[in-house]
Design an enzyme around this catalytic site. Structure first.
Site, short mmCIF file in Angstrom:
data_model
loop_
_atom_site.label_atom_id
_atom_site.label_comp_id
_atom_site.label_asym_id
_atom_site.label_seq_id
_atom_site.Cartn_x
_atom_site.Cartn_y
_atom_site.Cartn_z
N ARG A 122 -9.38 53.16 -22.55
CA ARG A 122 -10.32 54.20 -23.00
C ARG A 122 -9.60 55.20 -23.92
O ARG A 122 -10.09 55.54 -24.98
CB ARG A 122 -10.92 54.92 -21.80
N ASP B 246 -10.78 47.13 -22.50
CA ASP B 246 -12.11 47.57 -22.10
C ASP B 246 -12.98 47.62 -23.34
O ASP B 246 -12.54 47.24 -24.43
CB ASP B 246 -12.06 48.93 -21.39
N HIS C 186 -17.46 44.34 -19.89
CA HIS C 186 -16.58 45.32 -20.53
C HIS C 186 -15.87 44.67 -21.71
O HIS C 186 -14.66 44.84 -21.91
CB HIS C 186 -15.57 45.88 -19.52
N ASP D 109 -16.05 43.48 -13.21
CA ASP D 109 -17.00 44.47 -12.70
C ASP D 109 -18.08 44.77 -13.73
O ASP D 109 -17.93 44.52 -14.92
CB ASP D 109 -16.28 45.76 -12.34
N GLU D 110 -19.18 45.30 -13.24
CA GLU D 110 -20.24 45.92 -14.04
C GLU D 110 -20.70 45.02 -15.19
O GLU D 110 -20.76 45.44 -16.35
CB GLU D 110 -19.76 47.27 -14.58
N TRP E 155 -14.27 49.13 -5.52
CA TRP E 155 -14.72 50.44 -5.98
C TRP E 155 -16.03 50.81 -5.29
O TRP E 155 -16.53 51.93 -5.47
CB TRP E 155 -14.90 50.46 -7.51
#
Length: 794
Positions: free
Chosen positions: A170, A199, A251, A314-315, A381
């Site tokens: 990031r 990411d 991501h 994830d996500e 998480w």
């Protein structure tokens, strides 16, 4: 190898009930066993001290040890012989092992200090390295000389996996800053650097096979192969593993910019600047996707020797999968029922690639699937519920929920965050003679859906108890139920949002008030229920399944973190997480922790070279347009950054939730919690419980007077820099709170009272001052509320 480490971890878990609580030595993490002789003495050190090592070669660790002793004492140490005959510090290692740390590296050691000197005994180099940190923490510059206390320490970690996630994707983190955090990790006995390298907003490592990743998706900020190898070498010398992470299949916006042909929807794609869960996702049906994955694994395996490689997972936003006819047909052809099954298909093929390169998979909760082998490690998480289920199903797991250090939170919250899921101890069993009341609640957030659920308060023979049910999560017991009046109640429960303290007003079967998330207030509404709701039982692994819990990792996600404030976010708070992962479960006294944490703060600044204080001073100097930063330092005593994800959500609401938002506010220079407010809380407690405690009353008056005297200088600085202008009303409110504090302190000290109208008027002032302004909270409001309540209760 792994089997041995898990056995050791299990034995340590089983023995924690017999461990002694922490004492008063400046040690963190607290060792497994500390013994002081009946006749306490100390070993005096001089600049002629010497160090010997036998049994293994510790590389430059002895040189580093001597350099740090020199920093801690201010001495220039005398040169020592290559093999000193009578060494001050003697290090004996039982067996020589490869310098590369592994999951089952033996970190046990014994440290003995007496009149004859210092003796360190360890089975391996890793135990010796941990012992050296303990030794350095014990060095004290006293009134007459520099000494070490006589002590015998037998030590070993509770968990083998004790990590820190650094997010370089990031916001890029230069190598020198990473090395400094590795020094901090070694000082705190953390042993895994989880390096988040990719990411949506950036691809940070140089790929020979896919060069466009850094050419098009890094802004020129990435690590060369040699830089990554240097980080591994640096960490290895300190007994720290480096586990790289490449995030797949989600991501993946950075991959999309460089290689759109690998994605599940056609491009073109642009460099992503915004934070959040984004749509670009790899196409699991293309052979090219797996060729890409194999190239990445191959390149990383050649650089990072650790047995584990993190694949993220994830996500995943499945919109592109659902909208792609070819992918939907592939799912039907392969009998993949849903997107989770498709991701599991992708992960099975990825796991085979990892196995080919002798690597084991680590991933976030979303990769958990019965089709994957038990060799994988799940990083959670989503919390203890998810982790408990992982352990019960025979998979290895590590916890990160509750250890997110990018969120401002109280250190005590992280410290209470137990790895092993805890039961309810029948707190929700309602006996015939109990009186129970249940309430629903809804707490809107600044971003995302409201937090909803119910809570139940039960009055029994032994007093009040209670539990809370957040929607979709397991039941939790609540603590410290405090009826402030017949209609207002408060209690505390640790949640994924941080320390959560509902302050609830109950009237006419309706509920109002707020949830205090750390220091940030969130309004809440609700209603009384006619019966006690059913809840979800926590997922509690049995004793044998608890061996699947390898430990945990603190996580420093970088949406709100840039290198110039990195240390402020991490230190000294990470020492408390490290203690939770190293020390016995019953080492849990928060007051004792804070006392030792204060020692770690100063010690790590001098000995380790961490920069939490110097970074703050630089930021204050920039904001003040002057080297005279004292007014900002005094102002900071009363203030904390808004806790939970409040700052991120405020940026989202303002349209500034992106990579280019400058992190240059007063809030960015603040530590997550004010040590002054914490001390103020203690003084207030002392005065409220004992009105004759003149020492605490004097301390409070001195503090409030200092804040008042600072107002004009702080206002002048706020007028000199546009980045401080939004703090002007905060400065004025701190001044007003200081006046209130002086009045309330005098009133409580002489056991006076206020009438209801005066109390209500002051409460309105406090409520107004408690509101979030420019992403900060005046945390001093809360001890002042205690003083105000004392004027009613006397």
């Amino acid at each position: 190898m792994l089997r041995y480490s898990l056995l050791t971890a299990g034995l340590l878990l089983g023995s924690t009930a017999f461990a002694a609580p922490a004492g008063d030595l400046p040690l963190m993490p607290w060792p497994a066993k500390v013994e002081r002789p009946a006749t306490q003495g100390s070993l005096v050190l001089t600049d002629a001290l010497s160090v010997s090592v036998s049994g293994d070669d510790l590389g430059d660790a002895v040189t580093r040890l001597r350099q740090r002793i020199a920093r801690q004492t201010g001495w220039t140490l005398q040169p020592q012989a290559e093999k000193p005959q009578h060494p001050t510090i003697s290090i004996t290692i039982a067996k020589k092992v490869t310098p590369l740390p592994t999951l089952d590296s033996d970190e046990r050691y014994t440290l003995t200090i007496n009149a004859n000197g210092v003796k360190i005994a360890a089975n391996t180099r890793f135990g010796a390295l941990r012992a050296m940190e303990t030794l350095l923490q014990l060095i004290q510059n006293g009134t007459e000389n520099t000494t070490l206390p006589w002590v015998t320490i037998d030590d070993a970690p509770r968990f083998p996996w004790r990590g820190l996630l650094l997010d370089s994707a990031r916001h890029f983190v230069p190598v020198e800053d990473i090395k400094r955090q590795i020094d901090g990790m070694a000082a705190a006995k953390l042993n895994v650097l989880h390096w988040h390298l990719t990411d949506d907003q950036g691809w940070r490592f140089s790929s020979k096979r896919y060069p466009k990743l850094t050419q098009l998706a890094s802004d020129g900020l990435f690590y060369s192969e040699e830089q990554m190898r240097e980080v591994v070498r640096y960490a290895t010398a300190r007994g720290i593993r480096v586990v790289p992470e490449i995030d797949m299949p989600g991501h993946a916006s950075a991959i999309a910019v460089a290689y759109p042909e690998l994605m599940s929807a056609p491009g073109p794609y642009q460099m992503e600047r915004h934070w959040g869960v984004l749509k670009p996702v790899l196409d699991p049906t293309k052979a090219a996707t797996y060729a890409f994955a194999e190239a990445m694994v191959s390149e990383l395996a050649a650089i990072f020797p650790d047995a584990y490689l993190h694949i993220g997972g994830d996500e995943v936003d499945d919109t592109q999968w659902k909208n792609n006819p070819a992918i939907q047909q592939f799912m039907r052809d392969n009998k993949l029922a849903d997107s989770h099954a498709l991701q599991a298909y992708f992960n099975r093929k990825l796991e085979a690639i990892l196995e080919k390169h002798q690597r084991q998979m680590v991933g976030w909760d979303e990769i958990f699937h019965p089709d994957l082998p038990k060799s994988i490690v799940i990083q959670s998480w989503q919390g203890q519920d998810a982790l408990g289920e992982v352990a019960k199903q025979g998979y290895k797991g590590i916890l990160s929920t509750g250890f997110y250090l990018d969120q401002p939170q109280y250190t005590a919250y992280h410290y209470r965050n137990e790895i092993v899921p805890q039961g309810l101890n029948d707190v929700d069993v309602i006996a015939d003679n109990d009186s129970a009341q249940s309430w629903s609640f809804s707490m809107p957030r600044l971003k995302g859906s409201p937090v909803e659920g119910t809570f139940t308060l039960v009055k029994g023979e032994s007093g009040w108890r209670g539990f809370i049910d957040f929607k979709g999560k397991s039941r939790r017991a609540v603590q410290h139920i405090d009826w402030r009046s017949d209609s207002q109640v408060s209690f505390v429960v640790d949640t994924w949002m941080g320390e959560t303290r509902p302050v609830i007003t109950l009237s006419d079967d309706k509920l109002g008030g707020y949830f205090l998330l750390g220091n940030a207030r969130y309004p809440v509404t609700g209603a009384r229920l006619n019966e006690v709701p059913k809840g979800i039982a926590p997922a509690i692994p049995d004793a044998s399944q608890q061996a699947n819990l390898l430990g945990g990792e603190a996580a420093l996600w970088a949406e709100n973190v840039v290198a110039p404030v990195l240390d402020i976010k991490l230190w000294p708070r990470a020492f408390a997480v490290a203690e939770r992962l190293w020390s016995a479960q019953d080492v849990n006294d928060t007051d004792n922790m804070y006392s030792r944490l204060q020692a770690m703060d100063s010690w790590s600044t001098v000995s380790v070279g961490l920069q939490q204080h110097s970074q703050q001073l630089v930021q204050f100097t920039r904001l003040a347009n002057s080297a005279d930063t004292l007014p900002l330092q005094i102002l900071a005593q009363a203030i904390e950054p808004a806790h939970y994800y409040t700052r991120q959500h405020l940026k989202f609401q303002a349209g500034n939730y992106h990579q280019l938002e400058p992190l240059n506010r007063f809030a960015d220079a603040l530590a997550p919690e004010s040590s002054t407010v914490r001390q103020m809380n203690q003084w207030v407690d002392n005065v409220v419980s004992d009105a004759e405690d003149s020492t605490s009353a004097v301390a409070l008056r001195h503090l409030f007077s200092r804040w008042q005297a600072n107002t004009s200088d702080a206002l002048a600085l706020s007028d000199s820099n546009y980045q401080l202008k939004a703090m002007r009303p905060v400065i004025l409110q701190v001044d007003k709170l200081a006046s209130i504090g002086l009045r309330l302190t005098d009133l409580v000290a002489r056991q006076g009272t206020l009438d209801d109208g005066e109390i209500a008027s002051i409460q309105r002032e406090l409520d107004n001052a408690a509101q979030i302004q420019d992403e900060v909270v005046i945390a001093a409001v809360y001890p002042l509320e205690k003083l105000l309540r004392a004027t009613r209760n006397r």
